[in-house]
Design a protein around this motif. Sequence first.
Motif, PDB file in Angstrom:
ATOM      1  N   GLU A  21     -95.892  80.970  10.139  1.00  0.00           N
ATOM      2  CA  GLU A  21     -95.485  82.005   9.195  1.00  0.00           C
ATOM      3  C   GLU A  21     -94.400  81.422   8.298  1.00  0.00           C
ATOM      4  O   GLU A  21     -93.406  80.884   8.786  1.00  0.00           O
ATOM      5  N   ILE A  22     -94.588  81.495   6.990  1.00  0.00           N
ATOM      6  CA  ILE A  22     -93.611  80.961   6.043  1.00  0.00           C
ATOM      7  C   ILE A  22     -93.406  81.969   4.915  1.00  0.00           C
ATOM      8  O   ILE A  22     -94.252  82.828   4.670  1.00  0.00           O
ATOM      9  N   VAL A  23     -92.278  81.840   4.243  1.00  0.00           N
ATOM     10  CA  VAL A  23     -92.006  82.632   3.044  1.00  0.00           C
ATOM     11  C   VAL A  23     -91.957  81.668   1.868  1.00  0.00           C
ATOM     12  O   VAL A  23     -91.115  80.770   1.836  1.00  0.00           O
ATOM     13  N   VAL A  24     -92.856  81.862   0.923  1.00  0.00           N
ATOM     14  CA  VAL A  24     -92.953  80.969  -0.225  1.00  0.00           C
ATOM     15  C   VAL A  24     -92.286  81.638  -1.427  1.00  0.00           C
ATOM     16  O   VAL A  24     -92.696  82.735  -1.833  1.00  0.00           O
ATOM     17  N   GLY A 139     -94.617  85.051  -1.343  1.00  0.00           N
ATOM     18  CA  GLY A 139     -93.879  85.706  -0.284  1.00  0.00           C
ATOM     19  C   GLY A 139     -94.342  85.270   1.098  1.00  0.00           C
ATOM     20  O   GLY A 139     -94.606  84.098   1.357  1.00  0.00           O
ATOM     21  N   LEU A 140     -94.485  86.239   2.007  1.00  0.00           N
ATOM     22  CA  LEU A 140     -94.837  85.946   3.390  1.00  0.00           C
ATOM     23  C   LEU A 140     -96.296  85.513   3.492  1.00  0.00           C
ATOM     24  O   LEU A 140     -97.197  86.188   2.996  1.00  0.00           O
ATOM     25  N   CYS A 141     -96.513  84.377   4.169  1.00  0.00           N
ATOM     26  CA  CYS A 141     -97.864  83.818   4.326  1.00  0.00           C
ATOM     27  C   CYS A 141     -98.012  83.241   5.729  1.00  0.00           C
ATOM     28  O   CYS A 141     -97.029  82.961   6.420  1.00  0.00           O
ATOM     29  N   ARG A 173    -103.396  90.146   2.232  1.00  0.00           N
ATOM     30  CA  ARG A 173    -103.196  90.630   0.871  1.00  0.00           C
ATOM     31  C   ARG A 173    -103.351  89.425  -0.054  1.00  0.00           C
ATOM     32  O   ARG A 173    -103.396  88.280   0.388  1.00  0.00           O
ATOM     33  N   GLY A 174    -103.435  89.680  -1.343  1.00  0.00           N
ATOM     34  CA  GLY A 174    -103.545  88.570  -2.275  1.00  0.00           C
ATOM     35  C   GLY A 174    -104.837  87.792  -2.079  1.00  0.00           C
ATOM     36  O   GLY A 174    -105.864  88.340  -1.673  1.00  0.00           O
ATOM     37  N   PRO A 199    -101.619  84.883   2.147  1.00  0.00           N
ATOM     38  CA  PRO A 199    -100.527  85.857   2.090  1.00  0.00           C
ATOM     39  C   PRO A 199    -100.820  87.060   2.980  1.00  0.00           C
ATOM     40  O   PRO A 199    -101.980  87.489   3.086  1.00  0.00           O
ATOM     41  N   VAL A 200     -99.783  87.589   3.602  1.00  0.00           N
ATOM     42  CA  VAL A 200     -99.947  88.716   4.525  1.00  0.00           C
ATOM     43  C   VAL A 200     -98.819  89.714   4.325  1.00  0.00           C
ATOM     44  O   VAL A 200     -97.775  89.424   3.730  1.00  0.00           O
TER      45      VAL A 200
END
Length: 206
Positions: A21-24, A139-141, A173-174, A199-200
Motif C-alpha cells: 500500500e503506497i500513497v502517490v 493517492g492511495l494505491c 477506483r480510478g 488506486p483504491v
Amino acid sequence: MRVDPKRELAGYTARRNVFDEIVVPPRRFAMVDGSGDPNTSDAYRDALATLYPFSYALKSIAKRELGRDHVVAPLEALWWADDMASFTTARDKKAWSWTVMILVPEGIAEVHTDAARSVAHRKDAPALDRLRIESFDEGLCIQTLHVGPYDEEGPVLARLHEQVIPERGFRMRGVHHEIYLGDPRRSAPERLRTILRQPVSKDRGR
C-alpha cells in the motif's frame, strides 16, 4: 549530478508476490490517449514515437537551460475497459483504452515543454497534436511487481482485484496503472519487470 526518478521518487519500486500500500503524490506527465490492442494499434505505436523524442528533448533542454540533468523516467500507461475481465480472464486487448505517459520532472516550466514540442516536431513525432502535459493525482494505491511477459499479468491482476483489495477492506477506483521497468526491445520476455498499480479507497460497507 543526475536525478533518477526510479531511485528518488516513491512508487517506482515494487516487490514480486507482495502487494504494498503506497500513497502517490500528484505528479506531472506528458500524456497521449488512445484505444485498441497495443500490439497492433497504429495509435499506440505513434504515441510511443512521440513521447520518447519529446522526453529526451526535454532532458536536453533542462540540462542546457536549467543546469539540471535527469534520467528519462520509464514509460507508464493507464488502462481501462468497460469490463475489467478484459484484463484478467478474457485478455481482450481490442477492448482496451489507454493513456501512455512519461514523467515530467519538477521544476520544468511551460517554456521548456514548448521548446521540447518544437524539437519533437522536427523529428516528425506523429502524435504530437495529441500530447498534453497534465498533473495526475493517484493517492492511495496497492501495487506489486510482475516479472515475465505482459500477457501473463492476468492471474496477478485477478488476485489483486478479486482477493487482495476486498480482503483489505478497499474498493477499486480510478484506472489500472502499469510502469515498465524493462525494455522489451532489449530484455527477454521472461525478464521483463512491470509494476502493476491500482488506486483504491476504503470500502464504506466495512
